[in-house]
Design a protein around this motif. Structure first.
Motif, PDB file in Angstrom:
ATOM      1  N   GLU A  24       1.093  -1.560   0.060  1.00 25.85           N
ATOM      2  CA  GLU A  24      -0.269  -0.276  -0.008  1.00 25.85           C
ATOM      3  C   GLU A  24       0.893   0.984   0.155  1.00 25.85           C
ATOM      4  N   SER A  25       2.476   1.112   0.551  1.00 26.07           N
ATOM      5  CA  SER A  25       3.140   2.415   0.823  1.00 26.07           C
ATOM      6  C   SER A  25       3.904   2.601  -0.691  1.00 26.07           C
ATOM      7  N   ASN A  26       3.329   1.751  -1.795  1.00 25.90           N
ATOM      8  CA  ASN A  26       4.311   1.258  -3.446  1.00 25.90           C
ATOM      9  C   ASN A  26       6.023   1.531  -2.664  1.00 25.90           C
ATOM     10  N   LYS A  27       5.920  -0.093  -1.938  1.00 25.65           N
ATOM     11  CA  LYS A  27       7.197   0.026  -1.534  1.00 25.65           C
ATOM     12  C   LYS A  27       7.968  -1.345  -2.014  1.00 25.65           C
ATOM     13  N   LEU A  28       6.433  -1.884  -2.483  1.00 30.46           N
ATOM     14  CA  LEU A  28       7.178  -3.342  -4.392  1.00 30.46           C
ATOM     15  C   LEU A  28       6.719  -2.987  -4.719  1.00 30.46           C
ATOM     16  N   ASN A  29       7.267  -1.657  -5.115  1.00 23.44           N
ATOM     17  CA  ASN A  29       6.284  -1.810  -6.863  1.00 23.44           C
ATOM     18  C   ASN A  29       7.529  -0.991  -7.673  1.00 23.44           C
ATOM     19  N   TRP A  30       9.139  -1.956  -8.074  1.00 20.63           N
ATOM     20  CA  TRP A  30       9.238  -0.734  -9.050  1.00 20.63           C
ATOM     21  C   TRP A  30       9.822   0.047  -9.767  1.00 20.63           C
ATOM     22  N   MET A  31       8.365  -0.180 -10.630  1.00 21.46           N
ATOM     23  CA  MET A  31       8.280   0.220 -11.618  1.00 21.46           C
ATOM     24  C   MET A  31       7.312   1.877 -10.820  1.00 21.46           C
ATOM     25  N   GLY A  32       7.258   2.499  -9.723  1.00 19.63           N
ATOM     26  CA  GLY A  32       6.686   3.493  -9.210  1.00 19.63           C
ATOM     27  C   GLY A  32       5.273   3.721 -10.029  1.00 19.63           C
ATOM     28  N   ASN A  33       4.942   4.882  -9.978  1.00 21.77           N
ATOM     29  CA  ASN A  33       3.304   5.589 -10.741  1.00 21.77           C
ATOM     30  C   ASN A  33       3.485   5.198 -12.355  1.00 21.77           C
ATOM     31  N   ASP A  47      13.717   7.450 -17.108  1.00 21.13           N
ATOM     32  CA  ASP A  47      12.343   7.891 -16.525  1.00 21.13           C
ATOM     33  C   ASP A  47      12.305   7.673 -15.384  1.00 21.13           C
ATOM     34  N   VAL A  48      11.911   5.667 -15.208  1.00 21.41           N
ATOM     35  CA  VAL A  48      11.273   5.782 -14.072  1.00 21.41           C
ATOM     36  C   VAL A  48      12.199   5.961 -12.310  1.00 21.41           C
ATOM     37  N   TYR A  49      13.448   4.725 -12.657  1.00 20.32           N
ATOM     38  CA  TYR A  49      14.287   5.303 -11.433  1.00 20.32           C
ATOM     39  C   TYR A  49      14.599   6.663 -11.165  1.00 20.32           C
ATOM     40  N   PRO A  50      14.706   7.547 -11.397  1.00 27.17           N
ATOM     41  CA  PRO A  50      14.939   9.005 -11.525  1.00 27.17           C
ATOM     42  C   PRO A  50      14.147   9.002 -10.367  1.00 27.17           C
ATOM     43  N   THR A  51      12.242   9.323 -10.453  1.00 25.27           N
ATOM     44  CA  THR A  51      11.292   9.292  -9.543  1.00 25.27           C
ATOM     45  C   THR A  51      11.199   8.319  -8.215  1.00 25.27           C
ATOM     46  N   LEU A  52      11.781   7.202  -8.567  1.00 28.72           N
ATOM     47  CA  LEU A  52      12.329   6.584  -7.235  1.00 28.72           C
ATOM     48  C   LEU A  52      12.822   6.661  -5.905  1.00 28.72           C
ATOM     49  N   LYS A  53      14.418   7.815  -6.596  1.00 30.25           N
ATOM     50  CA  LYS A  53      15.080   7.914  -5.727  1.00 30.25           C
ATOM     51  C   LYS A  53      14.064   8.695  -4.323  1.00 30.25           C
ATOM     52  N   VAL A  54      13.169   9.554  -3.991  1.00 31.90           N
ATOM     53  CA  VAL A  54      12.987  10.589  -3.735  1.00 31.90           C
ATOM     54  C   VAL A  54      11.727   9.554  -2.516  1.00 31.90           C
ATOM     55  N   ASN A  55      11.378   8.171  -3.104  1.00 35.80           N
ATOM     56  CA  ASN A  55      10.609   7.230  -1.916  1.00 35.80           C
ATOM     57  C   ASN A  55      11.143   5.698  -2.133  1.00 35.80           C
ATOM     58  N   PRO A  56      12.510   5.527  -2.743  1.00 38.73           N
ATOM     59  CA  PRO A  56      12.438   3.904  -3.136  1.00 38.73           C
ATOM     60  C   PRO A  56      11.880   2.900  -2.725  1.00 38.73           C
ATOM     61  N   PRO A  57      11.512   2.058  -3.521  1.00 42.49           N
ATOM     62  CA  PRO A  57      11.097   0.708  -2.933  1.00 42.49           C
ATOM     63  C   PRO A  57      12.280  -0.213  -2.248  1.00 42.49           C
ATOM     64  N   LEU A  58      11.647  -1.123  -1.393  1.00 40.10           N
ATOM     65  CA  LEU A  58      12.335  -2.365  -0.608  1.00 40.10           C
ATOM     66  C   LEU A  58      13.654  -2.933  -1.593  1.00 40.10           C
ATOM     67  N   LEU A  59      14.306  -2.751  -1.229  1.00 40.26           N
ATOM     68  CA  LEU A  59      15.542  -3.838  -1.593  1.00 40.26           C
ATOM     69  C   LEU A  59      15.606  -2.988  -3.264  1.00 40.26           C
ATOM     70  N   LEU A  60      15.754  -1.766  -3.841  1.00 43.62           N
ATOM     71  CA  LEU A  60      15.816  -1.649  -4.710  1.00 43.62           C
ATOM     72  C   LEU A  60      17.229  -1.298  -5.081  1.00 43.62           C
ATOM     73  N   HIS A  61      18.016  -1.282  -4.199  1.00 43.20           N
ATOM     74  CA  HIS A  61      19.607  -1.772  -4.651  1.00 43.20           C
ATOM     75  C   HIS A  61      20.100  -3.022  -4.427  1.00 43.20           C
TER      76      HIS A  61
END
Length: 95
Positions: A24-33, A47-61
């Motif tokens: 629900e907090s979008n921490k399991l979606n590597w596609m973000g929005n 396009d996607v990765y730069p938006t994820l850096k603000v609120n990264p999903p679980l285990l992004l790196h």
């Protein structure tokens, strides 16, 4: 958009509370929005990765090839390999 309830119904499984909170907090979606497939001339890295850096999903790196989360849509449409004993075991895809 794929919902957690759709996934639970399809896989006949109730996800634990922690998983639901992460989902629900979008921490399991590597596609973000972003939706798949990406629009023409868009890439995940540009396009996607730069938006994820603000609120990264679980285990992004997490190392890339060791662990990669599936998008909710990929979980919903996951095809189990024939070698998996799905009659004997209950698999729940998530990565």
């Amino acid at each position: 958009m794929t919902t957690l309830e759709q996934l639970e119904t399809k896989h006949n499984f109730t996800y634990p509370a922690l998983y639901k909170t992460l989902f629900e907090s979008n921490k399991l979606n590597w596609m973000g929005n972003f939706e798949e497939p990406l629009e023409k001339n868009k890439t995940w890295a540009d396009d996607v990765y730069p938006t994820l850096k603000v609120n990264p999903p679980l285990l992004l790196h997490s190392g890339g090839s060791d662990f990669e989360l599936l998008t909710p849509n990929e979980v919903l449409n996951f095809k189990f390999p024939e070698a998996w004993e799905t009659e004997e075991h209950h698999f729940i895809p998530f990565c």
